[in-house]
Design an enzyme around this catalytic site. Structure first.
Site, PDB file in Angstrom:
ATOM      1  N   ASP A  61     -19.686 -89.438 -38.605  1.00 46.08           N
ATOM      2  CA  ASP A  61     -18.468 -90.255 -38.782  1.00 46.08           C
ATOM      3  C   ASP A  61     -17.476 -89.924 -37.668  1.00 46.08           C
ATOM      4  O   ASP A  61     -16.894 -90.814 -37.031  1.00 46.08           O
ATOM      5  CB  ASP A  61     -17.784 -89.938 -40.123  1.00 46.08           C
ATOM      6  CG  ASP A  61     -18.540 -90.459 -41.330  1.00 46.08           C
ATOM      7  OD1 ASP A  61     -19.066 -91.575 -41.270  1.00 46.08           O
ATOM      8  OD2 ASP A  61     -18.581 -89.738 -42.355  1.00 46.08           O
ATOM      9  N   GLU A  83     -11.292 -95.897 -39.893  1.00 47.53           N
ATOM     10  CA  GLU A  83     -11.442 -95.265 -41.207  1.00 47.53           C
ATOM     11  C   GLU A  83     -11.232 -93.757 -41.103  1.00 47.53           C
ATOM     12  O   GLU A  83     -10.758 -93.122 -42.030  1.00 47.53           O
ATOM     13  CB  GLU A  83     -12.860 -95.522 -41.762  1.00 47.53           C
ATOM     14  CG  GLU A  83     -13.078 -94.875 -43.117  1.00 47.53           C
ATOM     15  CD  GLU A  83     -14.508 -94.936 -43.624  1.00 47.53           C
ATOM     16  OE1 GLU A  83     -15.400 -95.401 -42.901  1.00 47.53           O
ATOM     17  OE2 GLU A  83     -14.723 -94.506 -44.764  1.00 47.53           O
ATOM     18  N   ASP A 102     -14.739 -99.356 -38.834  1.00 47.39           N
ATOM     19  CA  ASP A 102     -15.425 -98.354 -39.657  1.00 47.39           C
ATOM     20  C   ASP A 102     -16.520 -97.847 -38.723  1.00 47.39           C
ATOM     21  O   ASP A 102     -17.561 -98.498 -38.570  1.00 47.39           O
ATOM     22  CB  ASP A 102     -16.013 -99.041 -40.904  1.00 47.39           C
ATOM     23  CG  ASP A 102     -16.806 -98.076 -41.774  1.00 47.39           C
ATOM     24  OD1 ASP A 102     -17.036 -96.933 -41.347  1.00 47.39           O
ATOM     25  OD2 ASP A 102     -17.202 -98.498 -42.883  1.00 47.39           O
ATOM     26  N   LEU A 104     -18.700 -95.566 -38.702  1.00 47.32           N
ATOM     27  CA  LEU A 104     -20.023 -95.284 -39.256  1.00 47.32           C
ATOM     28  C   LEU A 104     -20.005 -95.670 -40.726  1.00 47.32           C
ATOM     29  O   LEU A 104     -19.355 -95.008 -41.531  1.00 47.32           O
ATOM     30  CB  LEU A 104     -20.333 -93.788 -39.074  1.00 47.32           C
ATOM     31  CG  LEU A 104     -21.803 -93.401 -39.039  1.00 47.32           C
ATOM     32  CD1 LEU A 104     -22.446 -93.443 -40.389  1.00 47.32           C
ATOM     33  CD2 LEU A 104     -22.616 -94.275 -38.057  1.00 47.32           C
ATOM     34  N   ASP A 105     -20.644 -96.775 -41.037  1.00 49.89           N
ATOM     35  CA  ASP A 105     -20.677 -97.251 -42.419  1.00 49.89           C
ATOM     36  C   ASP A 105     -22.010 -96.861 -43.064  1.00 49.89           C
ATOM     37  O   ASP A 105     -23.060 -96.992 -42.434  1.00 49.89           O
ATOM     38  CB  ASP A 105     -20.523 -98.777 -42.440  1.00 49.89           C
ATOM     39  CG  ASP A 105     -20.686 -99.309 -43.835  1.00 49.89           C
ATOM     40  OD1 ASP A 105     -19.814 -99.045 -44.674  1.00 49.89           O
ATOM     41  OD2 ASP A 105     -21.719 -99.963 -44.106  1.00 49.89           O
TER      42      ASP A 105
HETATM   43  O1  LIG Z   1     -21.462 -94.728 -53.249  1.00 47.65           O
HETATM   44  P1  LIG Z   1     -21.720 -96.157 -53.611  1.00 47.65           P
HETATM   45  O2  LIG Z   1     -21.014 -96.581 -54.852  1.00 47.65           O
HETATM   46  O3  LIG Z   1     -23.175 -96.499 -53.640  1.00 47.65           O
HETATM   47  O4  LIG Z   1     -21.022 -97.015 -52.449  1.00 47.65           O
HETATM   48  C1  LIG Z   1     -21.679 -97.417 -51.320  1.00 47.65           C
HETATM   49  C2  LIG Z   1     -20.719 -98.145 -50.449  1.00 47.65           C
HETATM   50  O5  LIG Z   1     -19.868 -97.210 -49.838  1.00 47.65           O
HETATM   51  C3  LIG Z   1     -19.968 -97.297 -48.439  1.00 47.65           C
HETATM   52  O6  LIG Z   1     -20.888 -96.334 -47.996  1.00 47.65           O
HETATM   53  C4  LIG Z   1     -18.586 -97.020 -47.870  1.00 47.65           C
HETATM   54  O7  LIG Z   1     -18.582 -96.942 -46.503  1.00 47.65           O
HETATM   55  P2  LIG Z   1     -18.477 -95.550 -45.689  1.00 47.65           P
HETATM   56  O8  LIG Z   1     -19.834 -94.923 -45.646  1.00 47.65           O
HETATM   57  O9  LIG Z   1     -18.018 -96.071 -44.362  1.00 47.65           O
HETATM   58  O10 LIG Z   1     -17.438 -94.714 -46.378  1.00 47.65           O
HETATM   59  C5  LIG Z   1     -20.543 -98.690 -48.165  1.00 47.65           C
HETATM   60  O11 LIG Z   1     -21.282 -98.772 -46.998  1.00 47.65           O
HETATM   61  C6  LIG Z   1     -21.430 -98.911 -49.367  1.00 47.65           C
HETATM   62  O12 LIG Z   1     -21.552-100.274 -49.697  1.00 47.65           O
HETATM   63 MG   LIG Z   2     -17.943 -98.197 -44.753  1.00 47.05          MG
HETATM   64 MG   LIG Z   3     -17.455 -95.191 -42.595  1.00 49.70          MG
END
Ligand SMILES: O=P(O)(O)OC[C@H]1O[C@](O)(COP(=O)(O)O)[C@@H](O)[C@@H]1O
Ligand SMILES: [Mg+2]
Ligand SMILES: [Mg+2]
Length: 335
Positions: A61, A83, A102, A104-105
């Site tokens: 990240d 983020e 964002d 790293l998503d």
């Molecule tokens: O932990 P959960 O409820 O499965 O949530 C997953 C969601 O959270 C995320 O990972 C949030 O994004 P980040 O990884 O950038 O924090 C999304 O990519 C994904 O849709």
């Molecule tokens: Mg994300």
């Molecule tokens: Mg992220």
């Protein structure tokens, strides 16, 4: 790492924005290379801190954030909102754009070799950072993501359709794969983190109950479910073969507005989806008509094939006795 530029053809990118998009693509090639090393490279998934939203920050990240910020410094990006940083950063005081990212998503998938990505959103800048980002999502001039999967791909819109470019490992460049992506309307797939079922509101439970009921339920269709845990990967699947994604608000503390952040997740994904003939709402109202209240503010997100997203909104309008009825007795959506 010095990113090689000119990695995407400028034919379909607005001239003024080309250096910014090219810089994003150039960095993404480096990020993809780092990710591709997996456990052979540096440790990417260990926790190194916490971001302002209270989320654990993984090494990748922070690394991705530093790489994008550095490369965008030499472009027309005035404000950079990430983020991974509490406040927006001034990159080029004379720049024309405000870019939210964002970096790293899908962080929870870093160490398991599952698709992750980068999401970005661009506005014409205003003087201050807050006014540049806390405005209706429909004022975006570009939005998109890069998915690091079996293929690395850029999906982007400039308000004139949604395009897909794929990184050709042989040429080292992003090449056009699809000029006008259109979300299929016929899919029978939904994506939601079902472990939160007990926390959902009644309309969301009713919608999912009716999907799960299959041919015996009011929808009279057997549905399939997918949950990757990377928003970019879910978006890419839905753009490719249809379906619906929901991250609704729920009863957990801190999830009153769901999990996803408006400025650098919901807004750009909504822009890409709507430009591909899909729909993106907070469950009822279009995301593109809404503005974030704070840089890291959250928003419930429902997106995908238009008819499916409209149906979720209809569940939110059901009278109490219908929404509370067991699926077998819910009459309104039968047939
Ligand atoms: O932990 P959960 O409820 O499965 O949530 C997953 C969601 O959270 C995320 O990972 C949030 O994004 P980040 O990884 O950038 O924090 C999304 O990519 C994904 O849709
Ligand atoms: Mg994300
Ligand atoms: Mg992220």
């Amino acid at each position: 790492m010095t990113s090689q530029t000119n990695v995407i053809s400028n034919d379909l990118i607005p001239n003024d924005l080309f250096p910014v998009i090219d810089a994003l693509c150039a960095v993404s090639i480096d990020v993809a290379r780092v990710i591709a090393k997996g456990p052979l490279g540096q440790s990417l998934a260990h926790q190194v801190g916490e971001n302002s939203d209270g989320d654990g920050q993984k090494a990748l990240d922070v690394l991705a954030d530093e790489m994008f910020a550095k490369a965008l410094k030499s472009t027309e990006v005035r404000w950079y909102a990430s983020e991974e940083q509490e406040d927006a950063v001034l990159l080029n005081a004379a720049g024309k754009y405000a870019l939210a990212i964002d970096p790293l998503d899908g962080s929870s998938n870093i160490d398991v070799n599952v698709s992750i990505g980068t999401i970005f959103s661009i506005y014409e800048t205003k003087d201050g950072a807050e006014e540049s980002f806390l405005r209706p999502a429909k004022e975006q001039i570009a939005g998109g993501y890069i998915v690091y999967g079996p293929a690395t791909a850029l999906v982007v819109t400039f308000g004139n359709g949604t395009m897909q470019f794929v990184l050709n490992p042989e040429s080292g460049k992003f090449e056009l794969a699809e000029k006008a992506m259109t979300i299929p309307q016929t899919s029978k797939e939904f994506a939601i983190n079902a472990s939160n079922y007990r926390h959902w509101t009644k309309p969301v439970r009713a919608y999912i109950d009716d999907c799960l009921a299959g041919v015996e339920g009011p929808r009279e269709v057997n549905f399939n479910m997918r949950w990757v845990g990377s928003l970019v990967a879910e978006t890419h699947r839905i753009l490719t073969r249809g379906g619906i994604f929901l991250y609704p608000s729920d009863g957990r503390k801190g999830y009153e507005k769901g999990r996803l952040r408006m400025v650098y997740e919901c807004a750009p994904i909504a822009f890409v989806i709507e430009q591909a003939q899909g729909r993106a709402t907070d469950g009822s109202d279009p995301i593109l008509n809404q503005a974030a209240e704070t840089l890291h503010g959250r928003c419930p997100l429902v997106f995908g094939s238009a008819e499916k997203v409209d149906r979720v909104a209809a569940y939110h309008d059901l009278p109490e006795e219908e929404v509370s009825a067991l699926f077998g007795q819910r009459g309104l959506f039968r047939g």
